[in-house]
Design an enzyme around this catalytic site. Structure first.
Site, short mmCIF file in Angstrom:
data_model
loop_
_atom_site.label_atom_id
_atom_site.label_comp_id
_atom_site.label_asym_id
_atom_site.label_seq_id
_atom_site.Cartn_x
_atom_site.Cartn_y
_atom_site.Cartn_z
N CYS A 100 0.80 -1.23 0.00
CA CYS A 100 0.00 0.00 0.00
C CYS A 100 0.83 1.28 0.00
CB CYS A 100 -0.98 0.03 1.18
SG CYS A 100 -2.19 -1.30 1.15
N ALA A 101 2.15 1.16 -0.20
CA ALA A 101 3.01 2.34 -0.32
C ALA A 101 3.35 2.51 -1.80
CB ALA A 101 4.26 2.19 0.53
#
Length: 408
Positions: A363-364
């Site tokens: 999710c980065a």
């Protein structure tokens, strides 16, 4: 630290599993699960229904949780704690609530290491209001470069938002120093900290740090899913526009169906029926962390990280594995096996060794701007882990050349 596995029902019927994904979510302790079940079976009422005793008891439970949370982070008032569904909800509530103060040309500062939940809300806010999102440079250890920060602060800077600990590389920021630099430049710049990866691992005193807002999730600290918190200094928090409008946060709607009045904090920002069973569980997770002590948790997890690093060096694993953060003192490992897709390795570890780790972008979405990869494997240690599990992990990493065995 004594073996705490017995506190986690996860292991009762699957003691062979090695859970190295605490950064995604920590396992839940028995007392949290029991508290949720107990509320649902022995009460189960709506805390807005205070006309009868059970409803009032539910409301008292929320008050108790808010007071306990206030003490946990050393906020000045319990009203400075807003219950949300998680860190993502908290940051969206904050970004949406600040819409009226962000003007065309204003600047919001972030890092490229942020979780999407601490990037997208600010990007959307900037695009809708004509503002600009700027990124601050990072040091060699991937923490915020304070000198670089000083250079990009301007009279147009309105918000600086960053994670206390990165959810991928594990970089740890000096919150107090960063906040001081910002406030010395302009005391009115809003400082928000995403504490999702640190809240259950290190002591966080919001008054001492002088931050304006902080977001986190209960499920990252042995607590329930579906519950989070937004802390804010009272006067700033009170300026936020609600994200949700509805029951519990409205006092009056005039007959012209135009004018209305809202409740005071914290109810003003907590529209709808709260996740009361999760709040019951959250009380137990805070008590659990307080009982063990955050200092003891941090010390133990760093011991596990050091033990892992020593074993990596001892077995010369860097010959065929790229490790991105061995020198960073947080219990997160980010790595790739040379020439192999991360998902192939995560499947191999799961199927062959019963080791649960995460592969992908975690999710980065801007991590590729920091390290030379878009995706990687993340292993994260917690107090439910031990050195014997790390030994098995090392054994598995020594044998990653046989990952094809699980594909055919």
């Amino acid at each position: 630290m004594k073996d705490l596995k017995k506190c986690f029902p996860f292991y009762d019927k699957q003691s062979n599993l090695i859970y190295f994904d605490s950064s995604a979510t920590s396992l839940k302790i028995k007392k949290v699960i029991d508290a949720e079940i107990q509320f649902l079976t022995e009460n189960g009422t709506n805390p807005h229904a205070v006309d009868y005793k059970k409803g009032y008891e539910a409301l008292e439970l929320i008050d108790r949780a808010r007071q306990l949370t206030k003490e946990f982070i050393n906020a000045k008032k319990p009203e400075e704690i807003i219950f949300t569904s998680g860190t993502t909800h908290s940051i969206n509530l904050l970004a949406n609530g600040l819409k009226k103060i962000i003007k065309k040309g204003d600047e919001i500062i972030v890092t490229e290491l942020e979780h999407s939940a601490n990037l997208l809300p600010w990007i959307v806010l900037a695009k809708s209001n004509g503002a600009k999102v700027k990124k601050v440079d990072l040091n060699d250890d991937f923490s915020i470069d304070v000198k670089g920060l000083k250079k990009i602060l301007t009279n147009k800077t309105k918000i600086v938002s960053f994670a206390s600990i990165s959810n991928t590389i594990g970089a740890k920021n000096d919150i107090k120093l960063i906040t001081k630099v910002i406030k010395d430049f302009n005391k009115d710049i809003i400082v928000h900290v995403d504490a999702a990866q640190s809240i259950g691992h290190i002591r966080t005193d919001v008054t001492d740090l002088n931050i304006d807002f902080m977001s986190w999730s209960a499920h990252k600290m042995y607590g329930p899913f579906g519950l989070g918190c937004l802390y804010g200094k009272y006067d700033l928090l009170n300026q936020l526009e609600p994200l949700f409008y509805g029951g519990g946060m409205s006092l009056k709607i005039e007959s012209d169906l135009i004018n209305y009045s809202l409740a005071t904090l914290p109810e003003k920002l907590e529209g709808g029926t709260p996740n009361i069973s999760a709040i019951a569980g959250f009380i137990e997770s805070i008590k659990f962390v307080n009982l063990i002590g955050l200092e003891n948790i941090e010390k133990y997890e760093l011991e596990l990280k050091k033990y892992f690093v020593d074993k990596v060096k001892e077995n010369n694993l860097e010959k065929h594995i790229i490790f991105y953060n061995l020198d960073i003192k947080t219990p997160i490992i980010l790595f790739n096996v040379k020439g192999v897709n991360p998902q192939d390795i995560t499947n191999f570890l799961d199927d062959k060794y019963n080791i649960l780790v995460r592969g992908g972008a975690n999710c980065a979405r801007r991590i590729e701007g920091v390290i030379n990869t878009k995706i990687a494997i993340r292993a994260s240690f917690g107090i439910n882990n031990n050195k014997a599990e790390i030994d098995k992990f090392i054994e598995a990493l020594k044998n990653t050349n046989s990952f094809l065995d699980v594909l055919f």
